[in-house]
Design a protein around this motif. Structure first.
Motif, PDB file in Angstrom:
ATOM      1  N   LYS A 147       1.133 -32.758  -1.140  1.00 13.72           N
ATOM      2  CA  LYS A 147       0.484 -34.063  -0.952  1.00 13.72           C
ATOM      3  C   LYS A 147       0.048 -34.237   0.501  1.00 13.72           C
ATOM      4  O   LYS A 147       0.814 -34.017   1.428  1.00 13.72           O
ATOM      5  CB  LYS A 147       1.423 -35.199  -1.354  1.00 13.72           C
ATOM      6  CG  LYS A 147       0.753 -36.590  -1.204  1.00 13.72           C
ATOM      7  CD  LYS A 147       1.611 -37.709  -1.732  1.00 13.72           C
ATOM      8  CE  LYS A 147       1.694 -37.680  -3.250  1.00 13.72           C
ATOM      9  NZ  LYS A 147       0.381 -37.927  -3.872  1.00 13.72           N
ATOM     10  N   ASN A 149      -1.313 -37.107   3.003  1.00 12.48           N
ATOM     11  CA  ASN A 149      -1.421 -38.562   3.156  1.00 12.48           C
ATOM     12  C   ASN A 149      -2.366 -38.898   4.297  1.00 12.48           C
ATOM     13  O   ASN A 149      -2.152 -38.470   5.435  1.00 12.48           O
ATOM     14  CB  ASN A 149      -0.044 -39.164   3.444  1.00 12.48           C
ATOM     15  CG  ASN A 149       0.928 -38.934   2.306  1.00 12.48           C
ATOM     16  OD1 ASN A 149       0.704 -39.373   1.192  1.00 12.48           O
ATOM     17  ND2 ASN A 149       2.016 -38.223   2.601  1.00 12.48           N
ATOM     18  N   SER A 487      -3.941 -40.699  -0.661  1.00 10.61           N
ATOM     19  CA  SER A 487      -3.212 -39.429  -0.762  1.00 10.61           C
ATOM     20  C   SER A 487      -4.019 -38.454  -1.615  1.00 10.61           C
ATOM     21  O   SER A 487      -4.679 -38.844  -2.574  1.00 10.61           O
ATOM     22  CB  SER A 487      -1.822 -39.644  -1.371  1.00 10.61           C
ATOM     23  OG  SER A 487      -1.902 -39.879  -2.762  1.00 10.61           O
ATOM     24  N   GLN A 489      -3.413 -34.929  -3.669  1.00 12.29           N
ATOM     25  CA  GLN A 489      -2.438 -33.969  -4.189  1.00 12.29           C
ATOM     26  C   GLN A 489      -3.126 -32.618  -4.341  1.00 12.29           C
ATOM     27  O   GLN A 489      -3.945 -32.411  -5.229  1.00 12.29           O
ATOM     28  CB  GLN A 489      -1.883 -34.446  -5.539  1.00 12.29           C
ATOM     29  CG  GLN A 489      -0.691 -33.659  -6.035  1.00 12.29           C
ATOM     30  CD  GLN A 489       0.513 -33.836  -5.118  1.00 12.29           C
ATOM     31  OE1 GLN A 489       0.733 -34.911  -4.570  1.00 12.29           O
ATOM     32  NE2 GLN A 489       1.286 -32.767  -4.942  1.00 12.29           N
ATOM     33  N   ARG A 493       1.689 -31.286  -9.426  1.00  8.81           N
ATOM     34  CA  ARG A 493       3.108 -31.580  -9.324  1.00  8.81           C
ATOM     35  C   ARG A 493       3.734 -31.689 -10.734  1.00  8.81           C
ATOM     36  O   ARG A 493       3.050 -31.977 -11.697  1.00  8.81           O
ATOM     37  CB  ARG A 493       3.346 -32.858  -8.550  1.00  8.81           C
ATOM     38  CG  ARG A 493       2.615 -34.082  -9.124  1.00  8.81           C
ATOM     39  CD  ARG A 493       2.857 -35.325  -8.284  1.00  8.81           C
ATOM     40  NE  ARG A 493       4.215 -35.824  -8.402  1.00  8.81           N
ATOM     41  CZ  ARG A 493       4.599 -37.014  -7.956  1.00  8.81           C
ATOM     42  NH1 ARG A 493       3.710 -37.812  -7.364  1.00  8.81           N
ATOM     43  NH2 ARG A 493       5.849 -37.410  -8.089  1.00  8.81           N
TER      44      ARG A 493
END
Length: 497
Positions: A147, A149, A487, A489, A493
């Protein structure tokens, strides 16, 4: 003094400065059926006549600001800097004309007018140091593997700006230019008593600077005409106001219900504390300036002079001797220190405070007299710190002097007020001075100086009933921007279900 019905016109760049509103890049007559006569506080001559803007025009100003802001938010740092530089160029080229108009419209002396112009220019140019903060992206760690941010700083949107009568150029500019520099649009309402310098002059500067239409809108109107539209209109995301605590409370209640941000610089009751080891002559010099500049009509002005008993009598004697020599009268005379109060209501209010002090048993060392529309200085001693007069914001050339038994008591007395904007302490022990400065509950405290200080790169603001929020770089950046977390990714996940 009788009001003259002849309009004594003001000129800027060879053109008459007219009382017109500025909406969507156009100079427009107000659509109200009311005409406001803008008076010179000194001789009550008419400076301009203004057809007031209507509530419908106010609504329109917010609508065009909302549309204009969408494009202005996309402007580059270079574009915003160019506007700031060009506006600065305009205000610099016409400095003398603007200074004269500030003096005529506010009743301020030429010294005050020059100081105000300089402060406004400093605020304007400081904005060049933070235009690059808009759109700035910071990456911070954290979260699931993969991730990224990103924290973006974005414009807030449209700002509702309301400025007062006392320092209209500076106190308007310090709200307007940070907002514009950070990609926002502004709808601005100056106090109608000073609409030319608090509004028209600034609109002319931004027009000259090539600011896109609708990014800055300026309304010459009053509360009787538009009510709370500057507060309740759903478009502005923030309300910037400088003025009385009573109005600030009203704004705060409306803003809270509508989830709007506020920047409020409100009333003051600034203490000037003279400790037992102070240099009396220097303290007197500072107190004279900090009490009587602009006839005491400044939120930061010294409101209570608190003096240690050991030096109280000497301070009063030297202070009185110097005050008696202050020139008063026409603010256009370069020798004048005390000019007129802004209007008859303020003058009568100040006289009322003198009468109140007498009723409360204080001693009149020097009693002010009305000379035309000028109130000469008053010095009042034996004032009780908890008296009504001491707990009131005087906004006039009235000096209250309070005796303190000890240095600790002097600081205690300084804190016994609902307000907390500015303050000052005089002492020969700088370490002690700074220690006591931290103990005073106010947004600003000045050691061995007076209370009226400002700069574009300090956190200007107060505590308690003196307001909330901070002007000055970089603190003002947070007032006029919002943060957004995005964010990304980069790796898929796993989720628990």
């Amino acid at each position: 003094m009788q009001q003259s019905e002849t309009i004594t016109k003001s000129y800027l760049n060879g053109e008459v400065v007219e009382g017109k509103s500025f909406i969507n890049g156009e100079w427009v007559e107000g659509k109200s059926n009311r005409i406001y006569k803008d008076l010179n506080p000194y001789d009550r001559s008419i400076i301009a006549e203004t057809q007031l803007a209507s509530k419908e025009q106010t609504v329109r100003a917010f609508e065009v600001a909302e549309e204009a802001q969408k494009e202005w938010a996309k402007s580059s740092v270079e574009e915003r800097n160019e506007v700031i530089k060009k506006a600065s160029e305009y205000l610099t080229e016409h400095r003398e004309e603007i200074v004269q108009l500030i003096s005529r419209e506010t009743g301020g002396t030429l010294l005050k007018a020059n100081i105000e112009h300089g402060l406004a220019m400093a605020v304007l140019l400081e904005a060049l140091n933070y235009t690059d903060q808009l759109g700035k992206v910071n990456e911070v760690p954290g979260g699931p593997e993969g991730k990224v941010n990103k924290i973006y700083r974005l414009p807030l949107g449209v700002i509702s700006s309301i400025s007062p009568f006392n320092f209209p150029v500076n106190l308007s500019m310090r709200s307007i230019i940070p907002a514009i520099a950070l990609g926002n649009a502004v709808v601005h309402k100056p106090d109608i008593q000073v609409g030319l310098v608090g509004g028209v002059i600034l609109a002319k500067a931004f027009e000259y600077a090539g600011l896109p239409a609708g990014v800055f809108n300026m309304l010459l109107t009053d509360i009787e005409e538009i009510g709370d539209e500057m507060l309740t209109n759903p478009i502005p995301r923030s309300i910037s106001f400088t003025g009385s605590t009573a109005v600030g409370r009203h704004i705060g209640s409306i803003a809270g219900k509508n989830f709007k941000r506020v920047s409020l610089e409100l009333g003051g009751n600034s203490p000037f504390v003279v400790l037992s080891d102070a240099d009396i002559d220097q303290a007197v010099n500072a107190a004279i300036f900090g009490k009587f500049i602009h006839q005491g009509q400044i939120c930061m002005i010294i409101n209570r002079i608190i003096v240690h008993k050991n030096i109280h009598d000497e301070f009063v004697a030297k202070f009185t001797d110097k005050v008696k020599g202050l020139a008063y009268g026409d603010p256009q005379d370069p020798n004048t220190v005390i000019g007129p109060l802004v209007n008859e209501q303020q003058l009568q209010k100040a006289i009322g405070f003198i009468d109140l002090a007498k009723q409360e048993g204080a001693t009149m060392v020097l009693e002010g007299k009305r000379e035309g529309n000028v109130l000469t200085p008053s010095i009042i001693t034996n004032v009780k710190n908890d008296s009504k007069v001491a707990q009131s914001e005087l906004f006039g050339p009235i000096a209250l002097i309070i005796r303190a038994e000890t240095d600790d008591e002097a600081v205690k007395l300084a804190n016994e007020t609902d307000h907390g904007l500015s303050s000052a302490i005089f002492t020969s022990d700088l370490e002690k001075g700074e220690k006591y400065a931290l103990a005073i509950d106010s947004g600003m405290t000045h050691v061995n100086d007076q209370t009226v200080n400002d700069a574009p790169n300090i956190p200007f603001g107060g505590t308690k009933a003196s307001g909330m929020g901070r002007f000055g770089n970089p603190w003002v950046i947070d007032e006029y921007t919002t943060m957004k977390w995005i964010s990304v990714q980069t790796k898929f996940r796993d989720f628990p279900f």
